[in-house]
Design an enzyme around this catalytic site. Structure first.
Site, mmCIF file in Angstrom:
data_model
loop_
_atom_site.group_PDB
_atom_site.id
_atom_site.type_symbol
_atom_site.label_atom_id
_atom_site.label_comp_id
_atom_site.label_asym_id
_atom_site.label_seq_id
_atom_site.Cartn_x
_atom_site.Cartn_y
_atom_site.Cartn_z
ATOM 1 C CG HIS A 33 -5.897 1.900 6.859
ATOM 2 N ND1 HIS A 33 -6.177 0.660 6.344
ATOM 3 C CD2 HIS A 33 -6.982 2.271 7.576
ATOM 4 C CE1 HIS A 33 -7.383 0.298 6.741
ATOM 5 N NE2 HIS A 33 -7.894 1.254 7.484
ATOM 6 N NE ARG A 40 -2.191 0.826 3.903
ATOM 7 C CZ ARG A 40 -1.539 1.311 4.964
ATOM 8 N NH1 ARG A 40 -0.902 2.465 4.894
ATOM 9 N NH2 ARG A 40 -1.502 0.635 6.086
ATOM 10 C CE1 TYR A 60 1.699 2.756 8.375
ATOM 11 C CE2 TYR A 60 0.520 4.455 9.583
ATOM 12 C CZ TYR A 60 0.636 3.637 8.477
ATOM 13 O OH TYR A 60 -0.291 3.695 7.482
#
Lengths: 326, 403
Positions: free
Chosen positions: B302, B298, B311
């Protein structure tokens, strides 16, 4: 023979058989529903007569049972699933609440969810933990679900027929301690509405409202009260979502007093909703506040204590006396 | 973590896990995890390298089983796959921009996952049925769902926006993994009907941790259902990496349930097409379920609500950019003379038209009628809903000028 005297268990079995015969899209699914015929034998003999493709023994996975039933309904089937006991429904609760209940609304009406979830529920059989609970409020609170519970053999037969015919998901609570109670079933009758209440005993001084296993207790309480000269009406609600408030209101306007009885904890229970609504609707008719008799805000106790936990004749009569004392 | 290295590898058989991960301390456990992943270096079906070169079966016998499933793909087909990916990425980019402009409440971008979705989506037949999660915009495109219909739920005007039965593409499912059970049940119904269509359940690496996915595997296996579990392992479940979801490569999990699992290069549209066709054929032949793990990434957040820079490392993202599924096929088309710059310019113009339409449609989407709150709660009606609808209508009518 049009009219037979049957146990509730047999009436449910006959009802499932009729549904399987009538509509090839009806399926029975659940743990042990096949060869064993269910732990309460409600599906006894059905797999033998309709085969493993119609009466499906499933893995021990409640979310899987309900989740795959949703998929089968999307494919045009009408699954009737059995959750083995009340306390075992929670692994499936997510599928029921987040998926089953909402599918019709979120699809803007294009998807129908004709899924029936049968749950042997409530206490009084001396069972171990998780086998005696009354979680009906948790389902009645969810928009999109319908929640019913029969109290006698005729309703067991006909309400299950109607639930299977419904295009809405129906949570069908079976009062397991009444499975062996007998009653007349008229197989050619025109049944009452699935969601209408029924006056189980007429009276003039007070209304007792109950459903499922507590109807019998209330009828016994009304009989005992009659010996003391009190005329108690018993209304069998039959449906907890929707609740027949019109029928109940009519009864309360006649008797002016209402006591609601159920096994589930009183706090935020079906009785709480009824007390609130009937107070709104009947404020000027009521001679006493609506009282509730039910379970405590405690885990269902070990079986040796369940007679104290469950509303029995004395606790119901005590509430009747308190109401009449106003 | 060996995400980059495994994805870049040429296909080869797994050497199996020799080492037991049983360290007591957290540090040792972490080291063991890394070792386990490395030891179990997975088979990764790849037909098109990141440089855009076709992988030859003669050099890589492992792909022999899958390569025939795209033997019929013509130059025109390749351009079609390329167009699908470009249009999907353009649509996705417009949606991200519209969210930034306040036109959408949220958007779940598929950036980087175009090959996994177009490759698998183009493998499907019309009578197959798809159960997506909420990021399958490319699959929706392949199913013929008008992409603007995907935006209603993100704008907040509905919870779906399309009739699932028109394109055999179910509504998006937000609760993670729930739809894998619906797909399995549907597939059980397909088998009962004696049909030879198949069902695909899409889900992510995070969903693989959900009980529902495990239950779906169990049901699909024991009933031998014609369902393909297509997991897009995009390496991140919001901020949780795959190390927080699994200790062995995901595709290997299928074996324990009794059906095959295959890991495919999820940034290789041709390999995704081949492997999905292979799995669908198995389903149609009555050979039961398959797990396909599309190993992908990805590229974006998200959803528009999170910030991936908090992160994950820039180097990781950069490494995956080199494996971009669209650039890969473009390189191939250019190298083989299957397309020229004029073709790409033409496609760019076409995608601009789509972008303009998406912007216009979203901005003109009407809010639902207020009384829609009470519509379709029940198929057969419900006394309480009727009562509340009437009360609300009376309340609205009580205002001056009310209806």
């Amino acid at each position: 023979m049009a009219v037979q005297k049957l146990t509730i268990a047999k009436a449910l079995n006959d009802s499932l058989r009729k549904a399987l015969e009538t509509d090839p899209k009806v399926l029975i699914m659940g743990e042990d529903v096949g060869k064993l015929g269910g732990v309460f034998r409600i599906t006894d003999g059905l797999q033998k007569d309709f085969g493993e493709e119609r009466v499906i023994d499933t893995p021990l996975a409640e979310s899987g049972i309900v989740g795959t039933a949703i998929g089968l309904a999307l494919r045009g089937y009408r699954p009737v699933v059995e959750i083995q006991f009340d306390g075992f429904v929670f692994p499936a609760y997510d599928q029921i609440v987040t998926q089953l209940a909402k599918m019709h609304a979120r699809s803007l009406g294009t998807i129908k969810m004709p899924v029936v979830i049968r749950i042997p529920y409530a206490g009084g059989i001396g069972a171990v933990e998780h086998h005696s609970e009354s979680p009906e409020t948790l389902f009645a609170h969810v928009p999109g679900l319908k929640v019913v519970s029969p109290s006698n053999a005729s309703d067991a037969y006909w309400m299950l027929q109607q639930a299977i015919l419904s295009d809405d998901p129906v949570i069908f609570f079976e009062p397991k301690r009444r499975y062996w109670d007998k009653g007349e079933v008229d197989f050619e009758a025109i049944p009452d509405s699935l969601h209408g209440s029924r006056v189980a005993r007429a009276g003039t001084d007070l209304t007792l409202a109950a459903y499922g296993p507590m109807v019998k207790v209330c009828l016994e309480a009304a009989a005992a009260a009659a010996e003391e000269g009190k005329s108690v009406e018993v209304v069998d609600l039959r449906s907890m979502s929707p609740i027949d408030f019109d029928g109940l209101q009519a009864s309360v306007e006649r008797t002016r007093r209402l006591v609601v009885v159920h096994e589930a904890p009183v706090f935020l229970g079906v009785g709480s909703e009824i007390a609130a609504r009937i107070t709104e609707r009947c404020f000027y008719h009521l001679e006493a506040p609506v009282l509730r008799v039910g379970g405590y805000h405690a885990p269902y106790p070990p079986a040796r204590l369940e007679d104290e936990y469950l509303p029995g004749l004395d606790r119901v009569l005590d509430a009747v006396d308190r109401s009449l004392a106003y | 973590m060996t995400v980059e290295s495994t994805a870049a590898r040429k296909p080869r058989r797994s050497s199996g896990t020799k080492r037991q991960a049983g360290a007591a301390s957290a540090a040792k456990a972490a080291a063991a995890t890394a070792q386990t992943h490395d030891d179990a270096a997975p088979q990764l079906v790849q037909l098109l390298t990141p440089e855009g070169e076709r992988v030859e079966v003669a050099d890589h016998p492992d792909i022999a089983e899958f390569a025939p499933f795209v033997a019929d793909i013509t130059t025109e087909d390749l351009r079609g796959l390329y167009r699908d990916m470009v249009m999907t990425r353009r649509f996705d980019g417009e949606a991200t921009a519209l969210q930034r402009q306040g036109e959408l409440g949220l958007w779940a971008s598929l950036l980087g996952q175009e090959a996994a979705q177009i490759g698998s989506g183009r493998a499907l037949r019309d009578d197959d049925y798809v159960f997506p999660t909420y990021r399958e915009h490319g699959v929706a495109w392949c199913r013929g769902v008008d992409p603007t219909n995907l935006l209603g739920m993100f704008r907040g005007v509905n919870h779906g926006g399309w009739d699932p039965t028109t394109n055999n593409f179910h509504l998006y499912t937000i609760v993670i993994g729930s739809q894998t059970l619906h797909a399995t049940g549907y597939a059980m119904g397909v088998a009962k009907d004696g049909a030879d269509s198949a069902v695909v359940a899409y889900f992510g690496d995070g969903a693989s941790s959900q009980g529902d996915v495990a239950e779906a595997f169990t049901f699909a296996a024991v009933y031998n259902s014609p369902v393909v579990f297509f997991c897009q392992n995009n390496q991140w479940a919001i901020s949780e990496p795959t190390e927080r979801q699994m200790r062995v490569p995901l595709y290997q999990r299928a074996k324990g349930f009794g059906f095959p699992g295959v890991r495919v290069d999820g940034n290789d549209v041709l390999a995704c097409l081949a492997v999905t066709r292979w799995a669908l054929e198995r389903a149609r032949r009555g050979e039961g379920p398959t797990l396909v793990e599309a190993f992908t990434y990805r590229m974006g957040a998200h959803t528009t609500s999170d910030d991936p820079t908090k992160y994950r490392r820039d180097e990781e993202t950069a490494a995956w950019e080199a494996k971009d599924p669209i650039l890969r096929l473009k390189a191939h088309l250019l190298a083989t003379g299957a397309a020229d710059e004029a073709y790409f310019a033409e496609l760019e113009a076409e995608s601009e038209i789509l972008g303009k339409r998406v912007r216009e449609v979203v901005r003109s989407m009407p809010d639902p009628d207020t009384m829609a709150i009470f519509e379709n709660v029940y198929a057969d009606g419900h006394a309480l809903v009727d009562e509340e609808r009437a009360q609300f209508a009376a309340y609205l009518a009580s205002f001056e000028g009310g209806e």
